[in-house]
Design an enzyme around this catalytic site. Structure first.
Site, PDB file in Angstrom:
ATOM      1  N   GLY A 147     -10.200  11.160  -1.833  1.00 33.80           N
ATOM      2  CA  GLY A 147     -10.428  10.367  -0.630  1.00 33.80           C
ATOM      3  C   GLY A 147     -10.711   8.924  -0.967  1.00 33.80           C
ATOM      4  O   GLY A 147     -11.857   8.470  -0.907  1.00 33.80           O
ATOM      5  N   GLU A 150      -5.353   9.266 -13.766  1.00 33.41           N
ATOM      6  CA  GLU A 150      -4.246   9.451 -12.825  1.00 33.41           C
ATOM      7  C   GLU A 150      -2.987   8.715 -13.302  1.00 33.41           C
ATOM      8  O   GLU A 150      -1.872   9.224 -13.222  1.00 33.41           O
ATOM      9  CB  GLU A 150      -4.681   8.918 -11.453  1.00 33.41           C
ATOM     10  CG  GLU A 150      -3.685   9.155 -10.353  1.00 33.41           C
ATOM     11  CD  GLU A 150      -4.228   8.749  -8.985  1.00 33.41           C
ATOM     12  OE1 GLU A 150      -5.249   8.043  -8.920  1.00 33.41           O
ATOM     13  OE2 GLU A 150      -3.599   9.137  -7.980  1.00 33.41           O
TER      14      GLU A 150
HETATM   15  C1  LIG Z   1       2.803  11.011  -2.345  1.00 29.29           C
HETATM   16  C2  LIG Z   1       1.545  10.217  -2.137  1.00 29.29           C
HETATM   17  C3  LIG Z   1       0.320  10.825  -2.337  1.00 29.29           C
HETATM   18  C4  LIG Z   1      -0.862  10.111  -2.136  1.00 29.29           C
HETATM   19  N1  LIG Z   1      -2.055  10.787  -2.277  1.00 29.29           N
HETATM   20  C5  LIG Z   1      -3.213  10.123  -2.056  1.00 29.29           C
HETATM   21  C6  LIG Z   1      -4.459  10.817  -2.155  1.00 29.29           C
HETATM   22  O1  LIG Z   1      -4.500  12.022  -2.437  1.00 29.29           O
HETATM   23  N2  LIG Z   1      -5.589  10.140  -1.917  1.00 29.29           N
HETATM   24  C7  LIG Z   1      -5.593   8.814  -1.613  1.00 29.29           C
HETATM   25  O2  LIG Z   1      -6.675   8.252  -1.458  1.00 29.29           O
HETATM   26  N3  LIG Z   1      -4.435   8.109  -1.480  1.00 29.29           N
HETATM   27  C8  LIG Z   1      -3.244   8.741  -1.693  1.00 29.29           C
HETATM   28  N4  LIG Z   1      -2.045   8.085  -1.559  1.00 29.29           N
HETATM   29  C9  LIG Z   1      -2.054   6.705  -1.073  1.00 29.29           C
HETATM   30  C10 LIG Z   1      -1.708   5.661  -2.125  1.00 29.29           C
HETATM   31  O3  LIG Z   1      -2.763   5.529  -3.042  1.00 29.29           O
HETATM   32  C11 LIG Z   1      -1.409   4.344  -1.400  1.00 29.29           C
HETATM   33  O4  LIG Z   1      -0.245   4.549  -0.617  1.00 29.29           O
HETATM   34  C12 LIG Z   1      -1.194   3.188  -2.344  1.00 29.29           C
HETATM   35  O5  LIG Z   1      -2.383   2.867  -3.032  1.00 29.29           O
HETATM   36  C13 LIG Z   1      -0.674   1.942  -1.616  1.00 29.29           C
HETATM   37  O6  LIG Z   1      -1.493   1.630  -0.553  1.00 29.29           O
HETATM   38  P1  LIG Z   1      -0.880   1.397   0.925  1.00 29.29           P
HETATM   39  O7  LIG Z   1       0.002   2.560   1.227  1.00 29.29           O
HETATM   40  O8  LIG Z   1      -2.007   1.073   1.829  1.00 29.29           O
HETATM   41  O9  LIG Z   1       0.081   0.143   0.761  1.00 29.29           O
HETATM   42  P2  LIG Z   1      -0.337  -1.380   0.774  1.00 29.29           P
HETATM   43  O10 LIG Z   1      -1.532  -1.567  -0.103  1.00 29.29           O
HETATM   44  O11 LIG Z   1      -0.429  -1.872   2.179  1.00 29.29           O
HETATM   45  O12 LIG Z   1       0.910  -2.055   0.056  1.00 29.29           O
HETATM   46  C14 LIG Z   1       2.143  -2.309   0.746  1.00 29.29           C
HETATM   47  C15 LIG Z   1       3.093  -3.004  -0.229  1.00 29.29           C
HETATM   48  O13 LIG Z   1       2.543  -4.283  -0.627  1.00 29.29           O
HETATM   49  C16 LIG Z   1       2.483  -4.388  -2.046  1.00 29.29           C
HETATM   50  N5  LIG Z   1       1.279  -5.104  -2.460  1.00 29.29           N
HETATM   51  C17 LIG Z   1       0.026  -4.982  -1.945  1.00 29.29           C
HETATM   52  N6  LIG Z   1      -0.825  -5.806  -2.598  1.00 29.29           N
HETATM   53  C18 LIG Z   1      -0.099  -6.460  -3.539  1.00 29.29           C
HETATM   54  C19 LIG Z   1      -0.407  -7.438  -4.532  1.00 29.29           C
HETATM   55  N7  LIG Z   1      -1.655  -7.897  -4.705  1.00 29.29           N
HETATM   56  N8  LIG Z   1       0.598  -7.877  -5.328  1.00 29.29           N
HETATM   57  C20 LIG Z   1       1.860  -7.408  -5.185  1.00 29.29           C
HETATM   58  N9  LIG Z   1       2.221  -6.489  -4.249  1.00 29.29           N
HETATM   59  C21 LIG Z   1       1.260  -6.029  -3.441  1.00 29.29           C
HETATM   60  C22 LIG Z   1       2.402  -2.934  -2.517  1.00 29.29           C
HETATM   61  O14 LIG Z   1       2.849  -2.817  -3.857  1.00 29.29           O
HETATM   62  C23 LIG Z   1       3.308  -2.228  -1.524  1.00 29.29           C
HETATM   63  O15 LIG Z   1       4.659  -2.345  -1.914  1.00 29.29           O
HETATM   64  C24 LIG Z   1      -0.831   8.756  -1.747  1.00 29.29           C
HETATM   65  C25 LIG Z   1       0.408   8.117  -1.566  1.00 29.29           C
HETATM   66  C26 LIG Z   1       1.580   8.841  -1.743  1.00 29.29           C
HETATM   67  C27 LIG Z   1       2.892   8.133  -1.502  1.00 29.29           C
END
Ligand SMILES: Cc1cc2nc3c(=O)[nH]c(=O)nc-3n(C[C@H](O)[C@H](O)[C@H](O)COP(=O)(O)OP(=O)(O)OC[C@H]3O[C@@H](n4cnc5c(N)ncnc54)[C@H](O)[C@@H]3O)c2cc1C
Length: 385
Positions: free
Chosen positions: A132, A254
């Protein structure tokens, strides 16, 4: 470096191979054929049977000490086990977020009571842990976590929301980051809490992924009272307000060694070569051979990592390079397979097509690859921000 396996290690490999082949066949027969995906409700309970079988055989967490449900094997033997696991075609581990993400941090930061109370039940798939961390407004920027935990007599009161919680709707416990100092900013004032999901005030709502499986959940906390003794040994992992350091250690597991071992990609690369034997032109075969070599390279790089860890090093920012390598390799292996199969891949709903869909999430989960490139640039190469 001596890259040959000892006689004992080869014996360990043979024992693992024999056990996995026999038990995989029995489990499949019990499921009445190919089990459903572990990211669906039906599949998850089938996969729990597999997990419990692994535990009963002593293979659920091979490198853990015996008293915590492991086999006391070395990290080298763990790598051999993983190779055999994927070579045999065994399923993805539905317990992975506990065993491969949380457990290394419990070993590093947990008290003796937490280790005794949590690890064995985790290995036995009695307690099922989900991660989480992400929130609607905290993904890549994890330090902006807004879910709160307020200290009260005998425990904590939780408020907020987590999302993208893998298999959250099927799990029993969550490990999460919560802001415990409301005046703190960013990395400070965060506490790493261990939360039973049946705590009153916690609501878990599963939702579907793009591939149709209910693999994700949102978790809501509404004035949820988390008693200090809700988890054996206590609900805080590490120090209150010291959650960021623990979370970064979990992230190292991870991205680095434990979540995605080379065995998984070596097996996929071998299956890709088998596919090439009766399909594809010279260009596709050359691409397949290059990808196979990259899987071998990942294996060799991992042997170097394990050598350092065995000498007492901790996975650091280099884990980001590992994550870039395995996630991009997985996409590449599957793309080549789809190119080899052509329309057959989609018509037959093949395992390659399903695997390709999941491979596309590799550059996102465990921290996006853009973020890993930033970390590698700044913290490995020392480039300016
Ligand atoms: C299959 C799967 C399983 C997952 N399981 C879990 C889980 O069990 N628990 C959990 O907590 N989360 C989980 N996640 C979530 C995952 O950790 C997040 O999707 C990830 O950290 C990206 O965050 P976001 O989706 O909010 O995207 P955002 O942070 O909004 O990013 C959107 C885009 O902007 C880019 N970006 C953002 N900031 C920067 C920067 N500073 N420089 C360059 N580019 C940037 C990102 O690379 C991305 O392309 C899972 C995701 C997937 C796809």
């Amino acid at each position: 470096m001596d890259l040959t396996w000892s006689t004992d290690e080869e014996a360990f490999r043979a024992e693992a191979r024999a056990w996995l082949e026999a038990n995989l066949a029995e489990w499949r027969a019990e499921c009445g054929g190919e089990p459903a995906s572990g990211d669906t409700r039906e599949g998850f309970s089938q996969h729990l049977e597999w997990e419990r079988r692994l535990f009963d055989g002593g293979w659920a967490a091979v490198s853990w000490p015996v008293e915590h449900g492991g086999r006391g094997a070395s990290l080298w033997e763990w790598l051999l086990f993983e190779e055999e696991y994927y070579r045999a075609g065994c399923p993805p581990r539905v317990t992975q977020n506990g065993i491969f993400l949380l457990a290394p941090s419990i070993f590093e930061f947990g008290t003796v009571e937490q280790q005794a109370g949590i690890l064995r039940r985790m290995a036995a798939a009695e307690d099922l842990w989900c991660q989480g961390w992400s929130e609607p407004n905290a993904g890549s920027d994890l330090a902006s976590v807004a879910s709160k935990a307020r200290r009260v007599d005998g425990g904590w009161v939780l408020d907020g929301q987590k999302t993208w919680t893998t298999r959250g709707a099927f799990c029993t416990h969550l490990f999460g980051l919560f802001r415990t100092d409301p005046d703190s900013a960013r990395h400070k004032g965060l506490t790493y809490l261990l939360v039973p999901l049946d705590t009153p005030g916690v609501t878990v709502r599963g939702f579907g992924r793009l591939d149709g499986d209910e693999g994700f959940a949102e978790v809501f906390f509404d004035d949820a009272f988390l008693a200090d003794d809700a988890v054996a040994g206590g609900v805080v992992l590490g120090q209150p307000e010291g959650g960021w350091a623990v979370a970064m250690a979990t992230a190292g597991s991870e991205r680095g060694l434990t979540l995605r071992s080379p065995g998984r990609f070596l097996a996929t690369a071998e299956r890709l070569l088998a596919l090439c034997r009766d399909r594809g032109d010279a260009v596709l075969r050359r691409r397949a051979a290059a990808a196979w070599m990259r899987a071998e390279a990942y294996q060799l790089q991992t042997l170097a990592t394990v050598t350092k860890l065995a000498a007492g090093a901790k996975p650091g920012a280099e884990a980001s390079l590992t994550k870039l390598w395995w996630s991009e390799l997985d996409v590449e292996l599957h793309e080549i397979a789809l190119d080899l199969l052509g329309p057959d891949a989609e018509l037959a709903e093949s395992a390659w097509a399903k695997g390709w869909q999941f491979s596309l999430s590799g550059p996102i989960y465990a921290g996006t690859n853009e973020i890993q490139r930033n970390i590698a640039a700044e913290r490995v190469l020392g480039l300016p921000r």
